[in-house]
Design a protein around this motif. Structure first.
Motif, PDB file in Angstrom:
ATOM      1  N   GLY A  50       0.787  -1.220   0.000  1.00 16.89           N
ATOM      2  CA  GLY A  50       0.000   0.000   0.000  1.00 16.89           C
ATOM      3  C   GLY A  50       0.822   1.274   0.000  1.00 16.89           C
ATOM      4  O   GLY A  50       0.262   2.378   0.079  1.00 16.89           O
ATOM      5  N   LEU A  51       2.152   1.146  -0.092  1.00 13.14           N
ATOM      6  CA  LEU A  51       3.024   2.319  -0.096  1.00 13.14           C
ATOM      7  C   LEU A  51       3.155   2.889  -1.508  1.00 13.14           C
ATOM      8  O   LEU A  51       3.062   2.150  -2.491  1.00 13.14           O
ATOM      9  CB  LEU A  51       4.416   1.938   0.427  1.00 13.14           C
ATOM     10  CG  LEU A  51       4.509   1.492   1.890  1.00 13.14           C
ATOM     11  CD1 LEU A  51       5.930   1.046   2.209  1.00 13.14           C
ATOM     12  CD2 LEU A  51       4.089   2.611   2.826  1.00 13.14           C
ATOM     13  N   PRO A  52       3.364   4.196  -1.619  1.00 14.08           N
ATOM     14  CA  PRO A  52       3.576   4.782  -2.955  1.00 14.08           C
ATOM     15  C   PRO A  52       4.881   4.283  -3.559  1.00 14.08           C
ATOM     16  O   PRO A  52       5.842   3.977  -2.840  1.00 14.08           O
ATOM     17  CB  PRO A  52       3.631   6.285  -2.665  1.00 14.08           C
ATOM     18  CG  PRO A  52       4.001   6.400  -1.225  1.00 14.08           C
ATOM     19  CD  PRO A  52       3.396   5.213  -0.552  1.00 14.08           C
ATOM     20  N   SER A  53       4.920   4.189  -4.878  1.00 18.42           N
ATOM     21  CA  SER A  53       6.123   3.734  -5.566  1.00 18.42           C
ATOM     22  C   SER A  53       7.210   4.807  -5.506  1.00 18.42           C
ATOM     23  O   SER A  53       6.949   5.952  -5.135  1.00 18.42           O
ATOM     24  CB  SER A  53       5.803   3.413  -7.026  1.00 18.42           C
ATOM     25  OG  SER A  53       5.428   4.603  -7.712  1.00 18.42           O
ATOM     26  N   LEU A  54       8.423   4.415  -5.905  1.00 19.25           N
ATOM     27  CA  LEU A  54       9.539   5.362  -5.929  1.00 19.25           C
ATOM     28  C   LEU A  54       9.248   6.511  -6.892  1.00 19.25           C
ATOM     29  O   LEU A  54       9.552   7.670  -6.596  1.00 19.25           O
ATOM     30  CB  LEU A  54      10.824   4.634  -6.352  1.00 19.25           C
ATOM     31  CG  LEU A  54      12.100   5.482  -6.379  1.00 19.25           C
ATOM     32  CD1 LEU A  54      12.416   6.017  -4.980  1.00 19.25           C
ATOM     33  CD2 LEU A  54      13.281   4.659  -6.901  1.00 19.25           C
ATOM     34  N   GLU A  55       8.626   6.199  -8.035  1.00 16.52           N
ATOM     35  CA  GLU A  55       8.266   7.222  -9.005  1.00 16.52           C
ATOM     36  C   GLU A  55       7.265   8.212  -8.412  1.00 16.52           C
ATOM     37  O   GLU A  55       7.368   9.430  -8.599  1.00 16.52           O
ATOM     38  CB  GLU A  55       7.670   6.550 -10.257  1.00 16.52           C
ATOM     39  CG  GLU A  55       7.045   7.510 -11.275  1.00 16.52           C
ATOM     40  CD  GLU A  55       8.055   8.435 -11.926  1.00 16.52           C
ATOM     41  OE1 GLU A  55       7.635   9.503 -12.431  1.00 16.52           O
ATOM     42  OE2 GLU A  55       9.264   8.107 -11.919  1.00 16.52           O
ATOM     43  N   GLU A  56       6.280   7.690  -7.688  1.00 18.34           N
ATOM     44  CA  GLU A  56       5.279   8.558  -7.054  1.00 18.34           C
ATOM     45  C   GLU A  56       5.895   9.416  -5.961  1.00 18.34           C
ATOM     46  O   GLU A  56       5.510  10.568  -5.761  1.00 18.34           O
ATOM     47  CB  GLU A  56       4.144   7.708  -6.481  1.00 18.34           C
ATOM     48  CG  GLU A  56       3.278   7.051  -7.530  1.00 18.34           C
ATOM     49  CD  GLU A  56       2.277   6.079  -6.926  1.00 18.34           C
ATOM     50  OE1 GLU A  56       1.131   6.043  -7.407  1.00 18.34           O
ATOM     51  OE2 GLU A  56       2.628   5.355  -5.978  1.00 18.34           O
ATOM     52  N   LEU A  57       6.862   8.853  -5.232  1.00 14.10           N
ATOM     53  CA  LEU A  57       7.523   9.613  -4.174  1.00 14.10           C
ATOM     54  C   LEU A  57       8.356  10.755  -4.741  1.00 14.10           C
ATOM     55  O   LEU A  57       8.352  11.869  -4.222  1.00 14.10           O
ATOM     56  CB  LEU A  57       8.417   8.688  -3.344  1.00 14.10           C
ATOM     57  CG  LEU A  57       7.738   7.840  -2.266  1.00 14.10           C
ATOM     58  CD1 LEU A  57       8.701   6.805  -1.722  1.00 14.10           C
ATOM     59  CD2 LEU A  57       7.218   8.720  -1.139  1.00 14.10           C
ATOM     60  N   GLU A  58       9.079  10.468  -5.816  1.00 14.16           N
ATOM     61  CA  GLU A  58       9.978  11.472  -6.378  1.00 14.16           C
ATOM     62  C   GLU A  58       9.247  12.488  -7.248  1.00 14.16           C
ATOM     63  O   GLU A  58       9.714  13.623  -7.414  1.00 14.16           O
ATOM     64  CB  GLU A  58      11.076  10.782  -7.199  1.00 14.16           C
ATOM     65  CG  GLU A  58      12.019   9.935  -6.333  1.00 14.16           C
ATOM     66  CD  GLU A  58      13.096   9.249  -7.159  1.00 14.16           C
ATOM     67  OE1 GLU A  58      12.940   9.214  -8.401  1.00 14.16           O
ATOM     68  OE2 GLU A  58      14.057   8.739  -6.562  1.00 14.16           O
ATOM     69  N   ASN A  59       8.093  12.080  -7.805  1.00 16.62           N
ATOM     70  CA  ASN A  59       7.338  12.992  -8.677  1.00 16.62           C
ATOM     71  C   ASN A  59       5.862  12.967  -8.308  1.00 16.62           C
ATOM     72  O   ASN A  59       5.022  12.451  -9.064  1.00 16.62           O
ATOM     73  CB  ASN A  59       7.512  12.578 -10.152  1.00 16.62           C
ATOM     74  CG  ASN A  59       8.961  12.614 -10.584  1.00 16.62           C
ATOM     75  OD1 ASN A  59       9.540  13.669 -10.768  1.00 16.62           O
ATOM     76  ND2 ASN A  59       9.548  11.434 -10.736  1.00 16.62           N
ATOM     77  N   PRO A  60       5.522  13.509  -7.149  1.00 12.94           N
ATOM     78  CA  PRO A  60       4.101  13.524  -6.746  1.00 12.94           C
ATOM     79  C   PRO A  60       3.281  14.401  -7.680  1.00 12.94           C
ATOM     80  O   PRO A  60       3.737  15.452  -8.124  1.00 12.94           O
ATOM     81  CB  PRO A  60       4.147  14.116  -5.322  1.00 12.94           C
ATOM     82  CG  PRO A  60       5.408  14.921  -5.285  1.00 12.94           C
ATOM     83  CD  PRO A  60       6.383  14.191  -6.169  1.00 12.94           C
ATOM     84  N   ARG A  61       2.052  13.943  -7.984  1.00  6.46           N
ATOM     85  CA  ARG A  61       1.195  14.702  -8.892  1.00  6.46           C
ATOM     86  C   ARG A  61      -0.196  14.876  -8.279  1.00  6.46           C
ATOM     87  O   ARG A  61      -1.116  14.104  -8.570  1.00  6.46           O
ATOM     88  CB  ARG A  61       1.075  13.991 -10.250  1.00  6.46           C
ATOM     89  CG  ARG A  61       2.373  13.933 -11.039  1.00  6.46           C
ATOM     90  CD  ARG A  61       2.114  13.453 -12.450  1.00  6.46           C
ATOM     91  NE  ARG A  61       1.255  14.379 -13.163  1.00  6.46           N
ATOM     92  CZ  ARG A  61       0.750  14.136 -14.374  1.00  6.46           C
ATOM     93  NH1 ARG A  61       1.015  12.997 -14.987  1.00  6.46           N
ATOM     94  NH2 ARG A  61      -0.031  15.019 -14.961  1.00  6.46           N
ATOM     95  N   PRO A  62      -0.372  15.884  -7.443  1.00 10.54           N
ATOM     96  CA  PRO A  62      -1.705  16.139  -6.894  1.00 10.54           C
ATOM     97  C   PRO A  62      -2.653  16.638  -7.970  1.00 10.54           C
ATOM     98  O   PRO A  62      -2.230  17.240  -8.956  1.00 10.54           O
ATOM     99  CB  PRO A  62      -1.445  17.232  -5.841  1.00 10.54           C
ATOM    100  CG  PRO A  62      -0.222  17.932  -6.333  1.00 10.54           C
ATOM    101  CD  PRO A  62       0.625  16.862  -6.983  1.00 10.54           C
ATOM    102  N   GLU A  63      -3.932  16.351  -7.792  1.00  6.76           N
ATOM    103  CA  GLU A  63      -4.923  16.839  -8.753  1.00  6.76           C
ATOM    104  C   GLU A  63      -5.008  18.360  -8.680  1.00  6.76           C
ATOM    105  O   GLU A  63      -5.150  18.926  -7.607  1.00  6.76           O
ATOM    106  CB  GLU A  63      -6.302  16.234  -8.447  1.00  6.76           C
ATOM    107  CG  GLU A  63      -6.382  14.741  -8.694  1.00  6.76           C
ATOM    108  CD  GLU A  63      -7.788  14.220  -8.449  1.00  6.76           C
ATOM    109  OE1 GLU A  63      -8.729  15.048  -8.379  1.00  6.76           O
ATOM    110  OE2 GLU A  63      -7.940  13.001  -8.309  1.00  6.76           O
TER     111      GLU A  63
END
Length: 400
Positions: A50-63
């Motif tokens: 359930g943890l965010p991926s490395l890509e999501e951690l380094e490049n978060p994209r909020p709506e």
């Protein structure tokens, strides 16, 4: 007890019995230990999944909401699904907002590395003791992890909440490794919910004060941070006294942390509460049909150019002049009353019941109440009845 210390043979017999017990049930103990290890492995994998991926951690994209601008720089409308959010940089955010946030939510923000372990452990022990999550122990970074990566779900059980806390703990440490403290504050203030459909400090300053975030005063900054504790409960427009009390607490915490003087705090407390009520142009803006035309054009181009008009935070610049549009709207309003009277002299709705029924039905189905309701038929009936009552009161027309 005397016999145990004075009689060696008795001691040996007891030791043999004890050894025999463990020896007899050693496979049960071993099995229980192996089962415990397996459960721990399964639960650990469940947490990690359930943890965010490395890509999501380094490049978060909020709506982010897409904004439509007039040629003179006014916002004509926004497109979003559920979150009306606009992004602003750290340098655009007043220092008073940062001071109020840290003083209230996480006074040790600059000292910890995403979490405060002893506080977290203490909170978890309290939660286990009460068999429910009574204490959150969330730092600003943990709150960011929850909001940015959607770690919190609706209708969580005690197990789900405990698991989410562990995920927040791990994700917070990763966030601190990837971003500076300024970047964390920037992301937090651009993602947090302030109520009234406003996500992020920019949307909140527009909704509550009708101004840009850079123009917020210390008192307004304190009020917006006060809302975070409960956007609905501390809604300053609906519950001004609750909001004032919470705002005063934020000011007191800022004074305690040395980020505001007592004289400044007292001056702010003495000022009357004032909020934006700029709803003259209505909820759809000054050029709703034009904005809808833009939305349709953007949707047609979305697949071709690979963007999402509801989540990608686009800025759309148009040729419409908001000043001229306001003049046009005013001219229509001035002449419409006269034209309406002329129309009423030659038109009788009682002779057109079928047409009236269709118009009321179509109008009711375009309302927010209809879209949000589960029992849509009852909403249509209520809205149609209200429309008929309004017409009767205004024009003396009776429609069944």
């Amino acid at each position: 007890m005397k016999k145990y210390f004075n009689d060696p043979s008795y001691r040996e017999e007891l030791l043999k019995k004890g050894k025999g017990f463990f020896h007899k049930f050693r496979f049960y103990f071993l099995g229980a230990f192996v089962l415990f290890l397996l459960l721990m492995v399964v639960y650990t994998n469940y947490i990690v999944s359930g943890l965010p991926s490395l890509e999501e951690l380094e490049n978060p994209r909020p709506e982010l909401a897409t904004k439509v601008y007039s040629i003179d720089g006014e916002v004509l409308g926004t497109f979003f699904l559920t979150k009306n959010r606009s992004y602003v940089g750290y340098n655009q955010i007043p220092q008073s907002v940062i001071d109020a946030l840290i003083s209230t939510e996480d006074k040790n923000f600059y000292e910890h590395w995403g979490v405060t372990p002893w506080r977290f452990i203490r909170a978890m022990f309290k939660n286990l003791f009460y068999l429910r999550l009574k204490e959150g122990a969330s730092t600003i970074t943990q709150q960011l992890a929850r909001n940015l990566y959607g770690l919190q779900n609706a209708n969580e059980s005690a197990f789900d909440k405990a698991t989410r806390k562990l995920r927040e703990f791990i994700t917070s440490v990763q966030i601190e490794k990837n971003f500076t403290k300024k970047e964390i504050l920037e992301m937090y203030l651009n993602t947090i919910f302030f109520g009234r459909g406003a996500y992020g400090i920019s949307a909140a300053s527009a909704v509550f004060y009708d101004k840009k975030v850079e123009e917020l005063t210390v008192g307004e900054s304190a009020m917006l941070i006060a809302i975070l504790n409960g956007p609905n409960y501390y809604d300053p427009i609906r519950h001004p006294e609750r909001a004032r009390s919470r705002r005063d607490l934020v000011l007191a915490l800022m004074v305690n942390e040395g980020r505001l003087s007592q004289i400044q705090a007292d001056k702010i407390k003495a000022e009357p509460l004032s909020f934006s009520t700029n709803e003259v142009e209505g909820p759809l803006g000054i050029a709703s049909h034009f904005v809808e035309y833009i939305r349709q054009q953007m949707r047609e181009k979305a697949d071709k150019y690979g963007f999402n008009i509801y989540k990608d935070g686009l800025s759309v610049y148009t040729t419409l002049d908001s000043r001229m549009q306001k003049y046009a709207n005013r001219a229509v309003e001035e002449h419409l009353a006269e034209k309406q009277q002329q129309f009423d002299l030659i038109w009788n709705w009682n002779k057109k019941p079928v047409l009236l029924e269709k118009i009321l039905d179509r109008t009711a189905r375009q309302t927010d109440q209809y879209r949000k309701s589960e029992n849509k038929d009852s909403v249509v009936d209520i809205l149609k009845k209200q429309s008929c009552i309004h017409r009767f009161n205004k024009e003396g027309i009776s429609v069944d």
